[in-house]
Design a protein around this motif. Structure first.
Motif, mmCIF file in Angstrom:
data_model
loop_
_atom_site.group_PDB
_atom_site.id
_atom_site.type_symbol
_atom_site.label_atom_id
_atom_site.label_comp_id
_atom_site.label_asym_id
_atom_site.label_seq_id
_atom_site.Cartn_x
_atom_site.Cartn_y
_atom_site.Cartn_z
ATOM 1 N N UNK A 1 -1.670 -21.333 -10.146
ATOM 2 C CA UNK A 1 -1.662 -19.882 -10.335
ATOM 3 C C UNK A 1 -3.086 -19.391 -10.135
ATOM 4 N N UNK A 2 -3.233 -18.098 -9.864
ATOM 5 C CA UNK A 2 -4.533 -17.554 -9.450
ATOM 6 C C UNK A 2 -5.644 -17.841 -10.454
ATOM 7 N N UNK A 3 -5.381 -17.601 -11.738
ATOM 8 C CA UNK A 3 -6.432 -17.797 -12.739
ATOM 9 C C UNK A 3 -6.865 -19.256 -12.812
ATOM 10 N N UNK A 4 -5.922 -20.172 -12.705
ATOM 11 C CA UNK A 4 -6.263 -21.593 -12.747
ATOM 12 C C UNK A 4 -7.022 -22.004 -11.487
ATOM 13 N N UNK A 5 -6.680 -21.419 -10.351
ATOM 14 C CA UNK A 5 -7.405 -21.697 -9.110
ATOM 15 C C UNK A 5 -8.875 -21.339 -9.261
ATOM 16 N N UNK A 6 -9.139 -20.173 -9.862
ATOM 17 C CA UNK A 6 -10.530 -19.759 -10.083
ATOM 18 C C UNK A 6 -11.252 -20.745 -10.994
ATOM 19 N N UNK B 1 -7.860 -14.914 -2.359
ATOM 20 C CA UNK B 1 -8.951 -15.430 -1.531
ATOM 21 C C UNK B 1 -10.141 -14.476 -1.556
ATOM 22 N N UNK B 2 -9.913 -13.197 -1.856
ATOM 23 C CA UNK B 2 -10.985 -12.219 -1.963
ATOM 24 C C UNK B 2 -11.631 -12.209 -3.336
ATOM 25 N N UNK B 3 -10.914 -12.680 -4.341
ATOM 26 C CA UNK B 3 -11.416 -12.643 -5.710
ATOM 27 C C UNK B 3 -12.371 -13.800 -5.985
ATOM 28 N N UNK B 4 -12.015 -14.988 -5.558
ATOM 29 C CA UNK B 4 -12.835 -16.172 -5.848
ATOM 30 C C UNK B 4 -14.266 -16.029 -5.351
ATOM 31 N N UNK B 5 -14.524 -15.531 -4.124
ATOM 32 C CA UNK B 5 -15.924 -15.383 -3.701
ATOM 33 C C UNK B 5 -16.738 -14.474 -4.607
ATOM 34 N N UNK B 6 -16.100 -13.480 -5.225
ATOM 35 C CA UNK B 6 -16.827 -12.591 -6.128
ATOM 36 C C UNK B 6 -17.092 -13.253 -7.473
ATOM 37 N N UNK B 7 -16.129 -14.015 -7.965
ATOM 38 C CA UNK B 7 -16.240 -14.621 -9.289
ATOM 39 C C UNK B 7 -17.156 -15.839 -9.311
ATOM 40 N N UNK B 8 -17.170 -16.599 -8.242
ATOM 41 C CA UNK B 8 -17.839 -17.900 -8.274
ATOM 42 C C UNK B 8 -19.351 -17.772 -8.418
#
Length: 277
Positions: A96-101, A127-134
Motif C-alpha cells: 500500500x502507498x504508505x508502506x511503500x514510502x 510515484x509523485x509523492x515518494x520523491x517529495x517525501x524521501x
C-alpha cells in the motif's frame, strides 16, 4: 566516492528517465545500484455485498496486479543494465502507498545516495509523492532526474547554489565526490552578500574549494521570489550539467530564499539536481 546507490523506479509513470539516468550514473562513477520497484496496492475497492472469501480474493488480485507493475518496470531496467554491464541488484515489491514510502525511506538511510525522478505535474500517482517525501527521511543526498532526462549523466559543469546556510553546506559536502570529478564549478550566490556572514560567504566558499584543488567562479543571482526562473536561465547560460542545492523546509513561512527556490525547482528542473536536507 558513492559506493552503493538506491534507485526508486516508478511503476505507474514512465520509467525511462530513471533507467537512463541511474545506469549512466553507475557507468560514470562505478557505483553499485540497488534498484527497487514497488507496485502500489489500491486500498479502496468495491466490497459491498462480497463474502469474506470474495474480499480476500479481491485483495489478492489487486496485490498481484501491483506486483506485475513492479516487475514490468524492473524488466525495462534489467534489459538496459545487463547490456551496460553495471553492478546492480533489483527487487520488485507490492505494498500500500504508505508502506511503500516507509520501505523506500528506510532503505535510503543505508545507502550513499538515492536516485528518484522529478514529480510530474498533472499525474495522480504515488510515484509523485515518494520523491517529495524521501528528501526529509533519507538522511543523505537525493539525486532528482528530470522526467524528460535522456542521454548520459555528466558532471562536467556543476553549479553550487549557496546562501551560507547549514543545509547548503550539507548539500555541498554530500556532493563532494561529484565536485571532484567536475571540469568547471560555478558558485551561485543566492542571497545578497550583506545578508550572509562573511565567514560563510560565496567568496569564502570559493577560497575553500580552491584550497581543495577545485577552483570555482562566483555568480550572483538576484535575491527575489522569481529567482527560480533566473536560476534555470543561469543553468542554461552556463551549460550546467548538474545543480547542487539544499532541500526546502517543511514550513513555507520558515523557509529562506534558497529553500523556496528548491521547492519550485523540484517541479521545474530541466537538468539533474542533487539535494540534501
Amino acid at each position: 566516492m558513492f559506493g552503493t546507490i538506491l534507485v526508486h523506479l516508478p511503476t505507474e509513470l514512465p520509467v525511462r528517465a530513471t533507467v537512463n539516468g541511474a545506469i549512466s550514473f553507475a557507468l560514470s562513477t562505478g557505483a553499485h545500484l540497488d534498484v527497487v520497484a514497488i507496485g502500489y496496492e489500491r486500498t479502496i475497492v468495491p466490497l459491498v455485498g462480497l463474502s469474506g472469501t470474495a474480499v480476500t480474493s479481491v485483495f489478492e488480485v489487486e496485490q498481484a496486479r501491483a506486483f506485475e507493475r513492479a516487475e514490468a518496470a524492473l524488466h525495462v531496467f534489467d534489459l538496459q543494465a545487463r547490456n551496460a554491464g553495471i553492478s546492480y541488484t533489483s527487487r520488485a515489491l507490492s505494498a500500500v502507498a504508505a508502506e511503500a514510502r516507509r520501505i523506500i525511506c528506510a532503505s535510503a538511510r543505508v545507502h550513499d545516495m538515492t536516485i528518484v525522478t522529478q514529480p510530474q505535474s498533472g499525474c495522480d500517482s504515488y510515484d509523485n509523492v515518494i520523491p517529495r517525501k524521501i528528501l526529509f527521511q533519507a538522511g543523505g543526498p537525493v539525486l532528482y532526474l528530470p522526467y524528460t532526462f535522456h542521454g548520459a549523466f555528466s558532471t562536467r559543469r556543476i553549479g553550487i547554489c549557496w546562501d551560507g546556510s547549514r543545509r547548503a553546506a550539507r548539500a555541498l559536502h554530500d556532493a563532494m565526490p561529484l565536485l571532484r570529478k567536475a571540469g568547471a564549478l560555478t558558485i551561485i550566490a543566492i542571497t545578497a552578500p550583506d545578508r550572509v556572514r562573511a565567514e560563510s560567504s560565496a567568496d569564502h566558499l570559493g577560497q575553500y574549494l580552491a584550497r581543495s584543488g577545485l577552483p570555482a567562479k562566483v555568480v550572483s543571482l538576484p535575491a527575489s521570489w522569481s529567482a527560480q526562473r533566473a536560476l534555470l536561465s543561469l543553468a542554461a547560460e552556463e551549460s550546467l550539467d548538474l545543480l547542487v542545492m539544499s532541500g526546502y523546509g517543511h514550513c513555507r513561512l520558515q523557509e529562506r530564499l534558497l529553500g523556496r527556490i528548491s521547492g519550485d525547482m523540484l517541479r521545474a528542473i530541466t537538468i539533474p539536481v542533487l539535494m540534501s536536507h
